[in-house]
Design a protein around this motif. Structure first.
Motif, PDB file in Angstrom:
ATOM      1  N   ILE A 268      41.486 115.972 -16.097  1.00  0.00           N
ATOM      2  CA  ILE A 268      41.331 117.335 -15.574  1.00  0.00           C
ATOM      3  C   ILE A 268      40.193 118.081 -16.280  1.00  0.00           C
ATOM      4  O   ILE A 268      39.991 119.263 -16.054  1.00  0.00           O
ATOM      5  N   ASP A 269      39.441 117.355 -17.144  1.00  0.00           N
ATOM      6  CA  ASP A 269      38.274 117.985 -17.759  1.00  0.00           C
ATOM      7  C   ASP A 269      37.034 117.636 -16.924  1.00  0.00           C
ATOM      8  O   ASP A 269      36.962 116.563 -16.321  1.00  0.00           O
ATOM      9  N   PRO A 270      36.069 118.551 -16.844  1.00  0.00           N
ATOM     10  CA  PRO A 270      34.910 118.296 -15.980  1.00  0.00           C
ATOM     11  C   PRO A 270      34.029 117.162 -16.503  1.00  0.00           C
ATOM     12  O   PRO A 270      33.844 117.017 -17.709  1.00  0.00           O
ATOM     13  N   GLU A 274      25.390 113.890 -12.052  1.00  0.00           N
ATOM     14  CA  GLU A 274      24.018 114.251 -11.659  1.00  0.00           C
ATOM     15  C   GLU A 274      23.809 115.759 -11.706  1.00  0.00           C
ATOM     16  O   GLU A 274      23.367 116.382 -10.751  1.00  0.00           O
ATOM     17  N   GLY A 275      24.243 116.344 -12.806  1.00  0.00           N
ATOM     18  CA  GLY A 275      24.012 117.777 -13.014  1.00  0.00           C
ATOM     19  C   GLY A 275      25.107 118.680 -12.466  1.00  0.00           C
ATOM     20  O   GLY A 275      25.086 119.881 -12.679  1.00  0.00           O
ATOM     21  N   THR A 276      26.061 118.107 -11.749  1.00  0.00           N
ATOM     22  CA  THR A 276      27.160 118.916 -11.202  1.00  0.00           C
ATOM     23  C   THR A 276      28.457 118.582 -11.940  1.00  0.00           C
ATOM     24  O   THR A 276      28.820 117.403 -12.023  1.00  0.00           O
ATOM     25  N   PRO A 277      29.161 119.595 -12.474  1.00  0.00           N
ATOM     26  CA  PRO A 277      30.434 119.275 -13.126  1.00  0.00           C
ATOM     27  C   PRO A 277      31.518 118.964 -12.083  1.00  0.00           C
ATOM     28  O   PRO A 277      31.707 119.727 -11.134  1.00  0.00           O
ATOM     29  N   VAL A 278      32.154 117.816 -12.241  1.00  0.00           N
ATOM     30  CA  VAL A 278      33.197 117.405 -11.282  1.00  0.00           C
ATOM     31  C   VAL A 278      34.484 117.147 -12.063  1.00  0.00           C
ATOM     32  O   VAL A 278      34.461 116.470 -13.092  1.00  0.00           O
ATOM     33  N   ILE A 279      35.594 117.713 -11.587  1.00  0.00           N
ATOM     34  CA  ILE A 279      36.890 117.405 -12.220  1.00  0.00           C
ATOM     35  C   ILE A 279      37.486 116.220 -11.457  1.00  0.00           C
ATOM     36  O   ILE A 279      37.808 116.330 -10.272  1.00  0.00           O
ATOM     37  N   LYS A 285      42.169 114.396  -5.417  1.00  0.00           N
ATOM     38  CA  LYS A 285      42.994 115.152  -4.459  1.00  0.00           C
ATOM     39  C   LYS A 285      42.330 115.180  -3.077  1.00  0.00           C
ATOM     40  O   LYS A 285      42.981 115.032  -2.043  1.00  0.00           O
ATOM     41  N   LYS A 286      41.000 115.356  -3.079  1.00  0.00           N
ATOM     42  CA  LYS A 286      40.262 115.391  -1.810  1.00  0.00           C
ATOM     43  C   LYS A 286      40.358 114.062  -1.071  1.00  0.00           C
ATOM     44  O   LYS A 286      40.342 113.998   0.154  1.00  0.00           O
TER      45      LYS A 286
END
Ligand code: NDP
Length: 399
Positions: A268-270, A274-279, A285-286
């Protein structure tokens, strides 16, 4: 006649809204959520009453307050996510509206299942003369009401409580969760925790398990989890020497979960992509099926109940109380699977208990603190019949 506002438009909300529409005591129902389209879909599936809908970001207190002041409900039912609990309680306090939810507050960055944040509202709700009911789904919810019923009618003291939760249904998908995947996976991947002889014992996730027999289902391997109602039950029933929670999982489910965890997809940490924080868990979930989409093909039953040991009239007493719920029947009735059904029915009935006065008193309450009788009298006819067996031998070794 009462007015009710429901927040959230997922699987549980669908059941809550259908059941509110079936209760003659509610004449005005507003369904508000982040995605208006999902509210409209639920509203269109109900023909008996006209359901109003609205778009709402429930994290935004002023926005919620505005809607509450316009619609003026008697009670707000929160079936959005646990992250919204405190914001919705704040809005209810400001608008003078009673509050009910089905899951305790969790900070998004810390999967801690604790009531302390919501119990801290006790004084404010008390002084405002408003009622807040916490955890009125099935577990938490009916399991606490079952325990209160047992204590009121069948025990002088309860010493041991084992809550047993079995889903013996099959939905035909390789891997899916039965309610919000993010909340569900956060819960299951936590260390196991239970209460014994005055202390909380922590064990590695899913490390304690045993086979338990469930009515009309048979034996199922059941795993010890920490579940939020243990905290409030231990607090409110001080004679408890041991309190535990068990849930069934299939071997295939556990294997998938293991792989997902090993790959880091339940974090659950980002993570920087490629420069975008993703959890990772939000991405997962998506990708996973929406739990409400499982409903159409779900077959089999759930069985959730409580095994209790204690004392009655100076003699040892054993007792078992449970409900079985059929996925396909729930779908036929309201278009939802049994996990959403067993959560939504108690939430709707709990709201009725508040507006009709049975549970209306100032303060913040967990359900076991309230009179179980009026609830137990109506829950069967609302779709969740219960069965009790006095003297039923517990499947667990004595503490
Ligand atoms: P879903 O994910 O299906 O639905 C959640 C809904 O909340 C979605 O419609 C979502 O909007 C909406 N939502 C999320 N964030 C916001 C926001 N900021 N503002 C407004 N709406 C928002 O979950 P479920 O229906 O499966 O579960 C609902 C609740 O019930 C959860 O809290 C869950 O923990 C609890 N639960 C309790 C159980 C019990 O027995 N006590 C058992 C099962 C669930 P969108 O549609 O845009 O995503």
């Amino acid at each position: 006649m009462a007015r009710v506002m429901v927040v959230g438009a997922g699987g549980v909300s669908r059941v809550v809204t259908h059941k509110l529409a079936a209760l003659e005591e509610f004449d005005q129902i507003l369904l508000a959520s982040r995605t208006l389209e999902r509210c409209n879909r639920i509203a269109q599936s109900i023909s008996t009453k006209s359901i109003q809908t609205a778009q709402l970001d429930a994290d935004d207190v002023p926005e919620t307050l505005k809607l509450l002041e316009t619609f003026r409900p008697d009670i707000l039912i929160n079936v959005a996510l646990p992250y919204q609990d405190l914001a919705l309680m704040d809005a209810c306090l400001q608008a003078g509206v009673h509050y009910l939810d089905t899951a305790n507050y969790e900070p998004p960055d810390n999967p801690k299942f604790e009531y302390r944040w919501q119990w801290a509202y006790q004084e404010r709700f008390f002084e405002a003369g408003l009622t807040a009911i916490l955890g009125c789904g099935f577990d938490p919810g009916v399991t606490g009401i079952f325990t209160a019923h047992a204590l009121k009618h069948h025990f002088d003291e309860i010493h041991e409580l084992d809550i047993v939760d079995c889903n013996a249904g099959s939905h035909g998908r390789a891997f899916a969760t039965n309610f919000n995947p993010e909340i569900n996976i956060r819960e299951i991947t936590q260390p196991g925790r239970y209460y014994e002889k005055g202390e909380w014992v922590t064990v590695p996730p899913l490390s304690m398990h045993q086979s338990i027999e469930y009515p009309e289902i048979g034996d199922r391997e059941s795993y010890l989890l920490y579940h939020e109602e243990l905290e409030s039950l231990v607090k409110h029933i001080p004679t408890l020497k041991r309190a535990r929670f068990w849930m069934t999982f299939s071997q295939s489910y556990l294997t998938y979960l293991d792989v997902l965890q090993n790959l880091g997809l339940t974090r659950i940490d980002p993570v920087d992509y490629e420069g975008t924080p993703v959890i990772p868990l939000k991405l997962l979930k998506k990708l996973l099926p929406d739990p409400s989409s499982l409903a159409a093909n779900y077959t089999g039953q759930t069985s959730i109940g409580c095994h209790l040991r204690g004392i009655k009239n100076g003699k040892p007493q054993q007792y078992y109380i449970y409900n079985n719920c059929d996925h396909a029947k729930a779908y036929q009735e309201v278009g939802a699977q049994a996990i959403s059904y067993t959560t939504g029915v108690p939430a709707a009935l709990g709201a009725l208990m508040v507006v009709n006065g049975a549970w209306q008193k100032p303060g913040v309450f967990n359900v076991e603190q309230l009179d179980p009788d009026p609830f137990m009298q109506r829950i069967g006819s609302l779709g969740l019949p219960w069965h009790e067996v006095i003297g039923h031998p517990s499947p667990f070794a004595e503490v």
